[in-house]
Write an enzyme that holds these catalytic residues in place. Structure first.
Site, mmCIF file in Angstrom:
data_model
loop_
_atom_site.group_PDB
_atom_site.id
_atom_site.type_symbol
_atom_site.label_atom_id
_atom_site.label_comp_id
_atom_site.label_asym_id
_atom_site.label_seq_id
_atom_site.Cartn_x
_atom_site.Cartn_y
_atom_site.Cartn_z
ATOM 1 C CB CYS A 42 -0.917 0.010 1.226
ATOM 2 S SG CYS A 42 -2.472 -0.871 0.955
ATOM 3 C CG HIS A 59 -5.095 -3.619 0.591
ATOM 4 N ND1 HIS A 59 -3.802 -4.073 0.682
ATOM 5 C CD2 HIS A 59 -5.859 -4.513 1.272
ATOM 6 C CE1 HIS A 59 -3.785 -5.202 1.395
ATOM 7 N NE2 HIS A 59 -5.024 -5.488 1.768
ATOM 8 C CG ASN A 80 2.031 -16.650 -7.683
ATOM 9 O OD1 ASN A 80 1.845 -17.434 -8.594
ATOM 10 N ND2 ASN A 80 3.226 -16.409 -7.174
ATOM 11 C CB SER A 114 3.231 -13.005 -0.028
ATOM 12 O OG SER A 114 3.444 -11.961 -0.958
HETATM 13 P P1 H2U Z 1 3.774 -13.081 -4.318
HETATM 14 O O1 H2U Z 1 2.559 -12.566 -3.623
HETATM 15 O O2 H2U Z 1 3.485 -13.650 -5.662
HETATM 16 O O3 H2U Z 1 4.592 -13.983 -3.421
HETATM 17 O O4 H2U Z 1 4.715 -11.799 -4.635
HETATM 18 C C1 H2U Z 1 5.144 -10.927 -3.644
HETATM 19 C C2 H2U Z 1 6.639 -10.717 -3.758
HETATM 20 O O5 H2U Z 1 6.956 -9.566 -2.996
HETATM 21 C C3 H2U Z 1 7.478 -11.859 -3.196
HETATM 22 O O6 H2U Z 1 8.293 -12.392 -4.234
HETATM 23 C C4 H2U Z 1 8.219 -9.722 -2.407
HETATM 24 C C5 H2U Z 1 8.334 -11.206 -2.102
HETATM 25 O O7 H2U Z 1 9.696 -11.606 -2.191
HETATM 26 N N1 H2U Z 1 8.295 -8.850 -1.237
HETATM 27 C C6 H2U Z 1 9.143 -7.756 -1.266
HETATM 28 O O8 H2U Z 1 9.872 -7.563 -2.245
HETATM 29 N N2 H2U Z 1 9.156 -6.890 -0.212
HETATM 30 C C7 H2U Z 1 8.410 -7.051 0.919
HETATM 31 O O9 H2U Z 1 8.434 -6.222 1.787
HETATM 32 C C8 H2U Z 1 7.586 -8.264 1.085
HETATM 33 C C9 H2U Z 1 7.457 -9.152 -0.112
HETATM 34 ZN ZN ZN Z 2 -2.160 -2.970 0.160
#
Ligand code: H2U
Ligand code: ZN
Length: 355
Positions: free
Chosen positions: A60, A120, A160, A168
């Site tokens: 966000c 978001h 994803n 994630s």
């Molecule tokens: P996914 O939701 O497909 O996992 O992608 C999120 C990506 O964001 C994941 O590869 C990255 C994770 O490594 N990430 C960051 O670069 N910074 C963050 O603070 C958290 C997640």
């Molecule tokens: Zn968000």
């Protein structure tokens, strides 16, 4: 005498194999099994209502990310270097080989995260086509920028969506992994498309697109420029192939009408997915574009794959286990039945109907 059509319809009612000309692999279809009882795992329904800003979300605007970096107060699409990249640009070059059995080589590359919107609570299905178009433009720019780096031979753009597929975070976002060599799946497709071009003198996906438009039974949605079908060889229950009607190798080769058409079709398709079980539909999707290793790929036809795991409801998913891991992929419901179900759904998002 039995004509070809009734022979085929009989074939499709019984266990049969279908061939995937893009991967060169077979799948097993077992249409008679769709009534079997289910007492296995029941997935929890994904949380539906998100706030439009989440102070704990690292994507966000204005929030801190896990690695200590700050996400700026962005207003449209925002791209940053993945804080936990799977590939690194400064990896030292090395190879290893022992008796042809133990083989390894270094791989250079980089990974980026792309936020589709500052909101978001949105998803591709809930975004306006004009805003999805900005994502399409960003994908095109990234493909060109990363692909023009001398050591980058392939750019993989993917998303994803949903916790079930390992996302994630619910914030609308995707990833881009760029690396030296072409990964397995696009590499198989590349070889198959090149072979088809040599044997038939035409493009595999141009010919397939024409065939699907003529047949109609596997079409989910289409517009002037793009077509979404449950491919004849689909593995996942509601898998789709999104293909450009006019030949193009990469998103950056598309003209304005094709880019607008892609944005519109992505919204139409993801809306139908959400409407199927009235849930924010989980999936992994991604584009296959021409490799960027400096060679010519005139036979490569731009397309996207959507691989959604859900099978019978918002809580019952397909597992790729047992026979699938040891033998080959298998499905029960036919591609034609899946396409018919998706096709019959409303174009309007289900939450809008509740208002
Ligand atoms: P996914 O939701 O497909 O996992 O992608 C999120 C990506 O964001 C994941 O590869 C990255 C994770 O490594 N990430 C960051 O670069 N910074 C963050 O603070 C958290 C997640
Ligand atoms: Zn968000």
């Amino acid at each position: 005498m039995v004509d070809a059509a009734s022979q085929n319809s009989d074939l499709f009612k019984h266990p049969h194999r279908r061939y995937n000309p893009l991967s060169g692999e077979w799948i097993l279809v077992s249409p008679h099994r769709t009534q079997r009882p289910w007492q296995g795992q029941v997935e929890k329904t994904a949380q539906e209502h998100q706030p439009n800003y989440d102070p704990t979300c690292y994507l966000c605007p204005g929030n801190a990310r896990a690695g200590g970096n700050q996400t700026p107060k962005y207003e449209s699409v925002y791209i940053f270097d993945n804080d936990y990249p799977a590939l690194l640009p400064d990896t030292p070059e090395a190879t290893f080989e022992e008796d042809g059995l133990l083989v390894a080589r270094s791989e250079r590359g980089l990974a980026k995260v792309i936020c589709f919107s500052p909101r978001h609570d949105l998803t591709l299905a809930r975004m306006e086509p004009a805003d999805i178009r900005k994502v399409v433009d960003a994908w095109a720019e990234q493909y060109q920028e990363l692909g023009s780096l001398p050591y980058i031979g392939h750019v993989q753009i993917f998303e994803n969506r949903g916790a079930m597929m390992g996302a994630s975070n619910p914030h609308p976002h995707g990833q881009i992994w760029a690396e030296e060599l072409v990964p397995n799946e696009p590499s198989k497709e590349q070889a198959a498309q090149a072979r088809y071009q040599t044997e038939h003198g035409s493009c595999l996906l141009c010919d397939y697109t024409k065939l699907e438009i003529k047949d109609g039974s596997r079409i989910v949605v289409e517009n002037d420029e793009w077509l979404a079908v449950v491919p004849f060889w689909a593995v996942w229950p509601f898998e789709t192939l999104v293909v450009s009607k006019r030949h193009a190798g990469a998103i950056s080769d598309l003209d304005d009408a094709q880019k607008d058409g892609l944005a519109a079709l992505l919204k139409q398709l993801t809306t139908r997915y959400d409407n199927l079980f009235e849930v924010s539909f989980p999936y992994s999707m991604g584009f296959h574009q021409a490799p960027t290793d400096g060679k010519e790929y005139p036979h490569h036809h731009l397309h996207a794959h959507f691989f959604p795991p859900l099978l019978r409801s918002a809580t019952i998913r397909k597992f790729m286990v047992g026979y699938e891991l040891l033998g080959n992929a298998q499905r029960d419901i036919t591609a034609e039945s899946s396409a018919e179900r998706l096709r019959s759904l409303a174009d309007e998002h289900y939450t809008l109907r509740e208002q």
